[in-house]
Design a protein around this motif. Sequence first.
Motif, PDB file in Angstrom:
ATOM      1  N   TYR A  14       0.847  -1.195   0.033  1.00  0.00           N
ATOM      2  CA  TYR A  14      -0.069  -0.058  -0.001  1.00  0.00           C
ATOM      3  C   TYR A  14       0.799   1.248   0.052  1.00  0.00           C
ATOM      4  O   TYR A  14       1.527   1.326   0.816  1.00  0.00           O
ATOM      5  N   ASP A  16       1.009   5.063   0.821  1.00  0.00           N
ATOM      6  CA  ASP A  16       0.331   6.409   1.451  1.00  0.00           C
ATOM      7  C   ASP A  16       0.407   7.414   0.741  1.00  0.00           C
ATOM      8  O   ASP A  16       1.140   7.565  -0.290  1.00  0.00           O
ATOM      9  N   ALA A  17      -0.235   8.350   1.185  1.00  0.00           N
ATOM     10  CA  ALA A  17      -0.164   9.814   0.548  1.00  0.00           C
ATOM     11  C   ALA A  17       1.197  10.434   0.527  1.00  0.00           C
ATOM     12  O   ALA A  17       1.410  11.125  -0.473  1.00  0.00           O
ATOM     13  N   SER A  57     -10.893  -3.786   6.824  1.00  0.00           N
ATOM     14  CA  SER A  57     -10.531  -3.040   7.573  1.00  0.00           C
ATOM     15  C   SER A  57     -10.595  -3.223   8.866  1.00  0.00           C
ATOM     16  O   SER A  57     -10.011  -2.683   9.999  1.00  0.00           O
ATOM     17  N   ALA A  72     -11.019   3.555   3.774  1.00  0.00           N
ATOM     18  CA  ALA A  72     -10.608   4.547   2.703  1.00  0.00           C
ATOM     19  C   ALA A  72      -9.027   3.855   2.461  1.00  0.00           C
ATOM     20  O   ALA A  72      -8.752   3.928   1.168  1.00  0.00           O
ATOM     21  N   ILE A  73      -8.480   3.286   3.316  1.00  0.00           N
ATOM     22  CA  ILE A  73      -7.161   2.794   2.968  1.00  0.00           C
ATOM     23  C   ILE A  73      -7.138   1.328   2.038  1.00  0.00           C
ATOM     24  O   ILE A  73      -6.719   1.244   1.009  1.00  0.00           O
ATOM     25  N   GLU A  75      -9.701   0.465   0.333  1.00  0.00           N
ATOM     26  CA  GLU A  75     -10.118   1.131  -0.918  1.00  0.00           C
ATOM     27  C   GLU A  75      -9.027   1.077  -2.068  1.00  0.00           C
ATOM     28  O   GLU A  75      -9.259   1.227  -3.366  1.00  0.00           O
ATOM     29  N   ASN A  76      -8.089   1.673  -1.464  1.00  0.00           N
ATOM     30  CA  ASN A  76      -6.814   2.000  -2.429  1.00  0.00           C
ATOM     31  C   ASN A  76      -5.782   0.856  -2.707  1.00  0.00           C
ATOM     32  O   ASN A  76      -4.634   1.163  -3.110  1.00  0.00           O
ATOM     33  N   PHE A  78      -4.159  -2.320  -4.244  1.00  0.00           N
ATOM     34  CA  PHE A  78      -3.800  -2.704  -5.633  1.00  0.00           C
ATOM     35  C   PHE A  78      -4.871  -3.832  -5.478  1.00  0.00           C
ATOM     36  O   PHE A  78      -4.880  -4.731  -4.592  1.00  0.00           O
ATOM     37  N   SER A  79      -5.297  -4.233  -6.723  1.00  0.00           N
ATOM     38  CA  SER A  79      -6.247  -5.479  -6.848  1.00  0.00           C
ATOM     39  C   SER A  79      -5.399  -6.785  -6.492  1.00  0.00           C
ATOM     40  O   SER A  79      -6.036  -7.612  -5.766  1.00  0.00           O
TER      41      SER A  79
END
Length: 108
Positions: A14, A16-17, A57, A72-73, A75-76, A78-79
Amino acid sequence: MFPTEFEFTLPKGYLDAEGNLHRQGIMRLSTAIDEIAPLRDPRVKANEAYATIIILSRVITRLGALSEVNPAIVENFFSQDLNYLQDFYRQINGLETANSPAVLVNSQ
């Protein structure tokens, strides 16, 4: 006593921003409420597939340096990582046979 938490490593990770990559995590065994609570969520009522996001989550207790994992995390992700975590969830909770690509590592 039996293990209730399991370590995992995401295939991709993942981002992050701030651009930090988080791959190592811990998932706990699910409880009945983990499966039931999402059914009351309006996002699940609109799209049943969203239950997976909420459940993951709830049961991912750690991911890299993140202090919490929320929908929200997830949701982001990768598949490939989402698919991996779904398989891992089914495996540690005894919902499928052991031929999953996810490898269990007991963290307790």
